[in-house]
Motif scaffolding. Structure first.
Motif, PDB file in Angstrom:
ATOM      1  N   GLN A  18       0.821  -1.214   0.000  1.00  0.00           N
ATOM      2  CA  GLN A  18       0.000   0.000   0.000  1.00  0.00           C
ATOM      3  C   GLN A  18       0.856   1.266   0.000  1.00  0.00           C
ATOM      4  OE1 GLN A  18      -3.308   0.275  -0.411  1.00  0.00           O
ATOM      5  NE2 GLN A  18      -3.240  -1.922  -0.776  1.00  0.00           N
ATOM      6  N   MET A  19       1.972   1.240   0.714  1.00  0.00           N
ATOM      7  CA  MET A  19       2.867   2.398   0.732  1.00  0.00           C
ATOM      8  C   MET A  19       3.491   2.613  -0.653  1.00  0.00           C
ATOM      9  SD  MET A  19       2.665   3.848   3.598  1.00  0.00           S
ATOM     10  CE  MET A  19       4.069   4.924   3.611  1.00  0.00           C
ATOM     11  N   ALA A  20       3.878   1.533  -1.315  1.00  0.00           N
ATOM     12  CA  ALA A  20       4.431   1.650  -2.666  1.00  0.00           C
ATOM     13  C   ALA A  20       3.381   2.197  -3.627  1.00  0.00           C
ATOM     14  CB  ALA A  20       4.931   0.291  -3.146  1.00  0.00           C
ATOM     15  N   LEU A  21       2.152   1.725  -3.498  1.00  0.00           N
ATOM     16  CA  LEU A  21       1.070   2.217  -4.343  1.00  0.00           C
ATOM     17  C   LEU A  21       0.778   3.682  -4.069  1.00  0.00           C
ATOM     18  CD1 LEU A  21      -0.859   1.131  -6.488  1.00  0.00           C
ATOM     19  CD2 LEU A  21      -2.472   0.615  -4.673  1.00  0.00           C
ATOM     20  N   LEU A  22       0.795   4.067  -2.813  1.00  0.00           N
ATOM     21  CA  LEU A  22       0.577   5.461  -2.446  1.00  0.00           C
ATOM     22  C   LEU A  22       1.681   6.354  -2.998  1.00  0.00           C
ATOM     23  CD1 LEU A  22      -1.260   7.348  -0.810  1.00  0.00           C
ATOM     24  CD2 LEU A  22       0.211   6.914   1.145  1.00  0.00           C
ATOM     25  N   ASN A  23       2.925   5.906  -2.912  1.00  0.00           N
ATOM     26  CA  ASN A  23       4.032   6.670  -3.483  1.00  0.00           C
ATOM     27  C   ASN A  23       3.896   6.798  -4.997  1.00  0.00           C
ATOM     28  OD1 ASN A  23       5.269   7.153  -1.034  1.00  0.00           O
ATOM     29  ND2 ASN A  23       6.518   5.300  -1.135  1.00  0.00           N
ATOM     30  N   LEU A  24       3.464   5.727  -5.649  1.00  0.00           N
ATOM     31  CA  LEU A  24       3.249   5.777  -7.091  1.00  0.00           C
ATOM     32  C   LEU A  24       2.169   6.791  -7.441  1.00  0.00           C
ATOM     33  CD1 LEU A  24       3.720   4.547  -9.961  1.00  0.00           C
ATOM     34  CD2 LEU A  24       1.831   3.010  -9.413  1.00  0.00           C
ATOM     35  N   TYR A  25       1.065   6.785  -6.695  1.00  0.00           N
ATOM     36  CA  TYR A  25      -0.011   7.745  -6.942  1.00  0.00           C
ATOM     37  C   TYR A  25       0.470   9.179  -6.714  1.00  0.00           C
ATOM     38  CZ  TYR A  25      -3.444   3.952  -7.122  1.00  0.00           C
ATOM     39  OH  TYR A  25      -4.168   2.841  -7.455  1.00  0.00           O
ATOM     40  N   ALA A  26       1.261   9.393  -5.669  1.00  0.00           N
ATOM     41  CA  ALA A  26       1.767  10.737  -5.387  1.00  0.00           C
ATOM     42  C   ALA A  26       2.683  11.212  -6.509  1.00  0.00           C
ATOM     43  CB  ALA A  26       2.506  10.750  -4.047  1.00  0.00           C
ATOM     44  N   GLU A  27       3.563  10.342  -6.984  1.00  0.00           N
ATOM     45  CA  GLU A  27       4.439  10.719  -8.095  1.00  0.00           C
ATOM     46  C   GLU A  27       3.636  10.983  -9.357  1.00  0.00           C
ATOM     47  OE1 GLU A  27       7.308   7.632  -8.533  1.00  0.00           O
ATOM     48  OE2 GLU A  27       8.221   8.011  -6.570  1.00  0.00           O
ATOM     49  N   THR A  28       2.633  10.156  -9.600  1.00  0.00           N
ATOM     50  CA  THR A  28       1.810  10.319 -10.798  1.00  0.00           C
ATOM     51  C   THR A  28       1.056  11.641 -10.759  1.00  0.00           C
ATOM     52  OG1 THR A  28       1.546   7.928 -10.946  1.00  0.00           O
ATOM     53  CG2 THR A  28      -0.020   9.261 -12.170  1.00  0.00           C
ATOM     54  N   ILE A  29       0.499  11.978  -9.603  1.00  0.00           N
ATOM     55  CA  ILE A  29      -0.256  13.230  -9.532  1.00  0.00           C
ATOM     56  C   ILE A  29       0.679  14.436  -9.635  1.00  0.00           C
ATOM     57  CG2 ILE A  29      -0.360  13.598  -7.034  1.00  0.00           C
ATOM     58  CD1 ILE A  29      -3.363  14.241  -7.500  1.00  0.00           C
ATOM     59  N   ASP A  30       1.880  14.324  -9.087  1.00  0.00           N
ATOM     60  CA  ASP A  30       2.852  15.409  -9.250  1.00  0.00           C
ATOM     61  C   ASP A  30       3.233  15.582 -10.711  1.00  0.00           C
ATOM     62  OD1 ASP A  30       2.892  16.016  -6.569  1.00  0.00           O
ATOM     63  OD2 ASP A  30       4.700  14.826  -6.137  1.00  0.00           O
ATOM     64  N   ASP A  31       3.449  14.477 -11.413  1.00  0.00           N
ATOM     65  CA  ASP A  31       3.767  14.553 -12.840  1.00  0.00           C
ATOM     66  C   ASP A  31       2.618  15.164 -13.629  1.00  0.00           C
ATOM     67  OD1 ASP A  31       6.198  13.395 -12.295  1.00  0.00           O
ATOM     68  OD2 ASP A  31       5.595  11.367 -12.939  1.00  0.00           O
ATOM     69  N   GLU A  32       1.399  14.786 -13.294  1.00  0.00           N
ATOM     70  CA  GLU A  32       0.237  15.330 -13.998  1.00  0.00           C
ATOM     71  C   GLU A  32       0.062  16.823 -13.734  1.00  0.00           C
ATOM     72  OE1 GLU A  32      -2.010  14.044 -16.282  1.00  0.00           O
ATOM     73  OE2 GLU A  32      -0.469  12.488 -16.359  1.00  0.00           O
ATOM     74  N   ILE A  33       0.298  17.240 -12.505  1.00  0.00           N
ATOM     75  CA  ILE A  33       0.194  18.672 -12.185  1.00  0.00           C
ATOM     76  C   ILE A  33       1.260  19.450 -12.945  1.00  0.00           C
ATOM     77  CG2 ILE A  33       0.528  20.361 -10.339  1.00  0.00           C
ATOM     78  CD1 ILE A  33      -0.924  18.399  -8.485  1.00  0.00           C
ATOM     79  N   SER A  34       2.460  18.925 -13.017  1.00  0.00           N
ATOM     80  CA  SER A  34       3.524  19.580 -13.781  1.00  0.00           C
ATOM     81  C   SER A  34       3.162  19.639 -15.263  1.00  0.00           C
ATOM     82  CB  SER A  34       4.839  18.829 -13.608  1.00  0.00           C
ATOM     83  OG  SER A  34       5.236  18.818 -12.275  1.00  0.00           O
ATOM     84  N   ILE A  83       0.143  19.657 -16.570  1.00  0.00           N
ATOM     85  CA  ILE A  83      -0.955  20.619 -16.752  1.00  0.00           C
ATOM     86  C   ILE A  83      -0.428  22.045 -16.674  1.00  0.00           C
ATOM     87  CG2 ILE A  83      -3.056  21.500 -15.656  1.00  0.00           C
ATOM     88  CD1 ILE A  83      -3.745  18.567 -15.014  1.00  0.00           C
ATOM     89  N   ARG A  84       0.505  22.308 -15.758  1.00  0.00           N
ATOM     90  CA  ARG A  84       1.095  23.647 -15.677  1.00  0.00           C
ATOM     91  C   ARG A  84       1.827  24.003 -16.962  1.00  0.00           C
ATOM     92  NH1 ARG A  84       3.429  23.492  -9.531  1.00  0.00           N
ATOM     93  NH2 ARG A  84       1.453  23.934  -8.518  1.00  0.00           N
ATOM     94  N   LEU A  85       2.551  23.054 -17.523  1.00  0.00           N
ATOM     95  CA  LEU A  85       3.264  23.293 -18.769  1.00  0.00           C
ATOM     96  C   LEU A  85       2.285  23.559 -19.901  1.00  0.00           C
ATOM     97  CD1 LEU A  85       5.993  23.335 -20.260  1.00  0.00           C
ATOM     98  CD2 LEU A  85       5.676  20.882 -20.657  1.00  0.00           C
ATOM     99  N   LEU A  86       1.218  22.772 -19.976  1.00  0.00           N
ATOM    100  CA  LEU A  86       0.204  22.999 -20.998  1.00  0.00           C
ATOM    101  C   LEU A  86      -0.476  24.349 -20.820  1.00  0.00           C
ATOM    102  CD1 LEU A  86      -1.450  19.466 -21.199  1.00  0.00           C
ATOM    103  CD2 LEU A  86      -0.023  20.562 -22.928  1.00  0.00           C
ATOM    104  N   GLU A  87      -0.729  24.724 -19.577  1.00  0.00           N
ATOM    105  CA  GLU A  87      -1.343  26.021 -19.301  1.00  0.00           C
ATOM    106  C   GLU A  87      -0.416  27.151 -19.750  1.00  0.00           C
ATOM    107  OE1 GLU A  87      -3.348  28.263 -15.481  1.00  0.00           O
ATOM    108  OE2 GLU A  87      -1.773  26.782 -15.158  1.00  0.00           O
ATOM    109  N   TYR A  88       0.859  27.018 -19.438  1.00  0.00           N
ATOM    110  CA  TYR A  88       1.837  28.030 -19.846  1.00  0.00           C
ATOM    111  C   TYR A  88       1.910  28.117 -21.373  1.00  0.00           C
ATOM    112  CZ  TYR A  88       6.299  30.413 -20.426  1.00  0.00           C
ATOM    113  OH  TYR A  88       7.269  31.286 -20.803  1.00  0.00           O
ATOM    114  N   ASN A  89       1.930  26.955 -22.041  1.00  0.00           N
ATOM    115  CA  ASN A  89       1.969  26.945 -23.503  1.00  0.00           C
ATOM    116  C   ASN A  89       0.700  27.538 -24.092  1.00  0.00           C
ATOM    117  OD1 ASN A  89       4.492  25.799 -23.555  1.00  0.00           O
ATOM    118  ND2 ASN A  89       3.721  23.694 -23.752  1.00  0.00           N
TER     119      ASN A  89
END
Length: 130
Positions: free
Chosen positions: A52-68, A70-76
């Motif tokens: 569960q901790m590994a899955l939670l870390n994966l989700y956290a990394e995935t959401i951070d990547d998605e936020i980054s 989206i920010r790049l797309l917004e800037y573009n």
């Protein structure tokens, strides 16, 4: 003495000896089974927590990547020249479409002001209307 003979007979009977032997043999097996069960339970519990901790870390990394992303797309999107031109064209076109509407709103406001001023002047008779 008769009481001692009965106790001696009970403890020396074959049934008691078989039962005592059975318990002496199976009791360690049951204890070992309980110990193995408890150890297995703890191992599975720890494995589930690690999973569960590994899955939670994966989700956290995935959401951070998605936020980054989206920010790049917004800037573009904000800095895109074609969209900027489209925005100015749309504003011009929108303001041209609003001209008749603004004229109607102005007429409505003027007619309401005229109606309000005529009410303040007093009641209107039929002769004044015709």
């Amino acid at each position: 003495m008769v009481g001692k003979d009965i106790r001696a007979q009970v403890f020396h009977s074959i049934q008691v000896k078989v039962l005592a032997t059975f318990l002496l043999i199976l009791l360690p097996v049951y204890v070992l089974g309980a110990v193995i069960f408890h150890w297995t339970y703890l191992q599975m519990h720890q494995q589930i927590i690690r999973s569960q901790m590994a899955l939670l870390n994966l989700y956290a990394e995935t959401i951070d990547d998605e936020i980054s992303r989206i920010r790049l797309l917004e800037y573009n999107c904000i800095n895109d020249d074609d969209l900027g031109q489209h925005r100015t064209i749309h504003k011009r076109h929108f303001s041209e479409q609003q001209q008749p509407r603004k004229a109607r709103i102005t007429l409505l406001i003027d007619s309401r002001e005229h109606t309000a001023s005529s009410r303040q002047a007093g009641p209107v008779s039929q002769k004044q209307i015709c």
